[in-house]
Scaffold this motif. Structure first.
Motif, PDB file in Angstrom:
ATOM      1  N   GLU A   1      51.134  58.891  31.650  1.00  0.00           N
ATOM      2  CA  GLU A   1      51.886  59.942  30.953  1.00  0.00           C
ATOM      3  C   GLU A   1      52.823  59.337  29.913  1.00  0.00           C
ATOM      4  O   GLU A   1      53.037  59.925  28.837  1.00  0.00           O
ATOM      5  CB  GLU A   1      52.690  60.764  31.963  1.00  0.00           C
ATOM      6  N   PHE A   2      53.363  58.157  30.205  1.00  0.00           N
ATOM      7  CA  PHE A   2      54.338  57.529  29.315  1.00  0.00           C
ATOM      8  C   PHE A   2      53.642  56.721  28.209  1.00  0.00           C
ATOM      9  O   PHE A   2      54.032  56.795  27.044  1.00  0.00           O
ATOM     10  CB  PHE A   2      55.272  56.629  30.125  1.00  0.00           C
ATOM     11  N   PHE A   3      52.614  55.968  28.569  1.00  0.00           N
ATOM     12  CA  PHE A   3      51.922  55.175  27.553  1.00  0.00           C
ATOM     13  C   PHE A   3      51.132  56.055  26.594  1.00  0.00           C
ATOM     14  O   PHE A   3      50.903  55.668  25.441  1.00  0.00           O
ATOM     15  CB  PHE A   3      51.014  54.132  28.213  1.00  0.00           C
ATOM     16  N   ASN A   4      50.732  57.231  27.038  1.00  0.00           N
ATOM     17  CA  ASN A   4      50.040  58.152  26.129  1.00  0.00           C
ATOM     18  C   ASN A   4      50.937  58.599  24.973  1.00  0.00           C
ATOM     19  O   ASN A   4      50.440  59.017  23.926  1.00  0.00           O
ATOM     20  CB  ASN A   4      49.533  59.379  26.884  1.00  0.00           C
ATOM     21  N   LYS A   5      52.248  58.501  25.172  1.00  0.00           N
ATOM     22  CA  LYS A   5      53.186  58.904  24.127  1.00  0.00           C
ATOM     23  C   LYS A   5      53.289  57.868  23.005  1.00  0.00           C
ATOM     24  O   LYS A   5      53.867  58.150  21.955  1.00  0.00           O
ATOM     25  CB  LYS A   5      54.572  59.167  24.721  1.00  0.00           C
ATOM     26  N   ILE A   6      52.771  56.659  23.234  1.00  0.00           N
ATOM     27  CA  ILE A   6      52.771  55.662  22.156  1.00  0.00           C
ATOM     28  C   ILE A   6      51.345  55.410  21.656  1.00  0.00           C
ATOM     29  O   ILE A   6      51.097  54.463  20.925  1.00  0.00           O
ATOM     30  CB  ILE A   6      53.427  54.334  22.594  1.00  0.00           C
ATOM     31  N   LEU A   7      50.426  56.297  22.070  1.00  0.00           N
ATOM     32  CA  LEU A   7      49.036  56.191  21.646  1.00  0.00           C
ATOM     33  C   LEU A   7      48.593  57.482  20.970  1.00  0.00           C
ATOM     34  O   LEU A   7      49.116  58.557  21.247  1.00  0.00           O
ATOM     35  CB  LEU A   7      48.118  55.920  22.845  1.00  0.00           C
ATOM     36  N   HIS A   8      47.626  57.360  20.085  1.00  0.00           N
ATOM     37  CA  HIS A   8      47.002  58.519  19.452  1.00  0.00           C
ATOM     38  C   HIS A   8      45.520  58.220  19.296  1.00  0.00           C
ATOM     39  O   HIS A   8      45.138  57.276  18.590  1.00  0.00           O
ATOM     40  CB  HIS A   8      47.611  58.805  18.079  1.00  0.00           C
ATOM     41  N   LYS A   9      44.695  58.995  19.998  1.00  0.00           N
ATOM     42  CA  LYS A   9      43.260  58.750  20.020  1.00  0.00           C
ATOM     43  C   LYS A   9      42.960  57.314  20.440  1.00  0.00           C
ATOM     44  O   LYS A   9      42.138  56.611  19.825  1.00  0.00           O
ATOM     45  CB  LYS A   9      42.641  59.054  18.646  1.00  0.00           C
ATOM     46  N   LYS A  10      43.669  56.882  21.484  1.00  0.00           N
ATOM     47  CA  LYS A  10      43.510  55.555  22.096  1.00  0.00           C
ATOM     48  C   LYS A  10      43.930  54.413  21.187  1.00  0.00           C
ATOM     49  O   LYS A  10      43.634  53.239  21.472  1.00  0.00           O
ATOM     50  CB  LYS A  10      42.060  55.348  22.568  1.00  0.00           C
ATOM     51  N   ARG A  11      44.611  54.723  20.106  1.00  0.00           N
ATOM     52  CA  ARG A  11      45.168  53.690  19.228  1.00  0.00           C
ATOM     53  C   ARG A  11      46.684  53.837  19.215  1.00  0.00           C
ATOM     54  O   ARG A  11      47.218  54.916  19.474  1.00  0.00           O
ATOM     55  CB  ARG A  11      44.605  53.809  17.804  1.00  0.00           C
ATOM     56  N   ARG A  12      47.386  52.766  18.899  1.00  0.00           N
ATOM     57  CA  ARG A  12      48.833  52.804  18.898  1.00  0.00           C
ATOM     58  C   ARG A  12      49.359  53.690  17.779  1.00  0.00           C
ATOM     59  O   ARG A  12      48.850  53.668  16.654  1.00  0.00           O
ATOM     60  CB  ARG A  12      49.385  51.383  18.701  1.00  0.00           C
ATOM     61  N   LYS A  13      50.390  54.480  18.108  1.00  0.00           N
ATOM     62  CA  LYS A  13      51.083  55.246  17.086  1.00  0.00           C
ATOM     63  C   LYS A  13      52.008  54.322  16.306  1.00  0.00           C
ATOM     64  O   LYS A  13      52.579  53.384  16.856  1.00  0.00           O
ATOM     65  CB  LYS A  13      51.918  56.358  17.723  1.00  0.00           C
ATOM     66  N   VAL A  14      52.167  54.604  15.032  1.00  0.00           N
ATOM     67  CA  VAL A  14      53.108  53.858  14.194  1.00  0.00           C
ATOM     68  C   VAL A  14      54.374  54.688  14.065  1.00  0.00           C
ATOM     69  O   VAL A  14      54.335  55.831  13.596  1.00  0.00           O
ATOM     70  CB  VAL A  14      52.507  53.560  12.804  1.00  0.00           C
ATOM     71  N   PHE A  15      55.504  54.130  14.498  1.00  0.00           N
ATOM     72  CA  PHE A  15      56.772  54.850  14.486  1.00  0.00           C
ATOM     73  C   PHE A  15      57.649  54.370  13.329  1.00  0.00           C
ATOM     74  O   PHE A  15      57.819  53.166  13.126  1.00  0.00           O
ATOM     75  CB  PHE A  15      57.525  54.641  15.800  1.00  0.00           C
TER      76      PHE A  15
END
Length: 250
Positions: A23-37
């Motif tokens: 649930e937590f790591f999904n918040k830094i991923l998008h379509k199984k790739r890392r989100k850019v913040f």
């Protein structure tokens, strides 16, 4: 040198592999790739999940061409350019990483703002390096396994951080280009001797960035381990000082 705690004594080292972390790591991923913040962005949790965020400033230090910008990109899940270029000033990269504390089971988001300052730029402009060191929480000392001079320069880098005002900064050493073993100029016995002398952990990176978390988890968890431990020590010190001042006033 200060005693280095064993890995996993503060944070759960392999938590990113466990079901309760999804649930937590999904918040830094998008379509199984890392989100850019960006600087003003952060992971958005569900309303019923309260997670505190700890902010840390991390300086990436090392000679030119050792891979400072590439490491920052790797940790953030950003594409690494094929062509090398010298950082012309200061570049910052934001990395979010969730951790679970071993004793309390509490989950935290670490917001790591990575500072990368070009070596030539820091020599030309005197104000850059002091800006990087100001209120810094951790420093990653980089060397390249393909460049012996960068490894030999580590002692000079670390010595510059030995003054009292910087002595409590969390320090880690990262060897880059570890996958280029055919061109390796630094032997394992040299790394072992360095660790025994300086009592600092040496982590290794190399290869292409994957879509998953496994290639960055060891380094980020090691950094999180020491930052959380340091943060707890600072909290205890502040609490002790406050109690002493209260006792004095009474």
């Amino acid at each position: 040198m200060a005693h280095v705690p064993p890995a996993g004594s503060v944070v759960v080292a392999d938590w990113h592999r466990r079901k309760d972390s999804k649930e937590f790591f999904n918040k830094i991923l998008h379509k199984k790739r890392r989100k850019v913040f960006g600087l003003l962005e952060s992971p958005v949790m569900s309303p019923h999940v309260a997670v505190d965020t700890l902010h840390f400033k991390v300086l990436v230090s090392g000679k030119s061409s050792v891979g400072k910008s590439a490491l920052a990109a790797r940790l953030a899940g950003i594409h690494i350019p094929n062509m090398h270029y010298e950082t012309t000033g200061i570049e910052t990269t934001v990395v979010y990483w969730p951790v679970k504390l071993r004793e309390s089971g509490r989950v935290l988001f670490l917001r790591l703002q990575l500072w990368d300052c070009g070596e030539n730029a820091s020599r030309r402009f005197d104000h850059l390096l002091p800006s990087c060191k100001e209120q810094v929480d951790a420093v990653l000392f980089l060397f390249s396994f393909t460049d012996r001079t960068s490894f030999d320069d580590l002692s000079n880098q670390i010595t510059k951080w030995s003054e009292s005002s910087l002595s409590r900064v969390v320090k880690l050493v990262v060897g880059t280009k570890f996958d280029l073993f055919m061109h390796c100029d630094v032997a394992e016995r040299d790394v072992k001797e360095f660790q025994e002398t300086w009592s600092l952990p040496v982590l290794r990176t190399g290869g292409e960035v994957s879509d998953g978390l496994g290639d960055v988890a060891p380094l980020l968890n090691c950094l999180a381990e020491r930052l959380c431990q340091h943060n707890a020590v600072e909290d205890r010190s502040s609490s002790s000082v406050s109690q002493q001042e209260t006792g004095t006033l009474n």
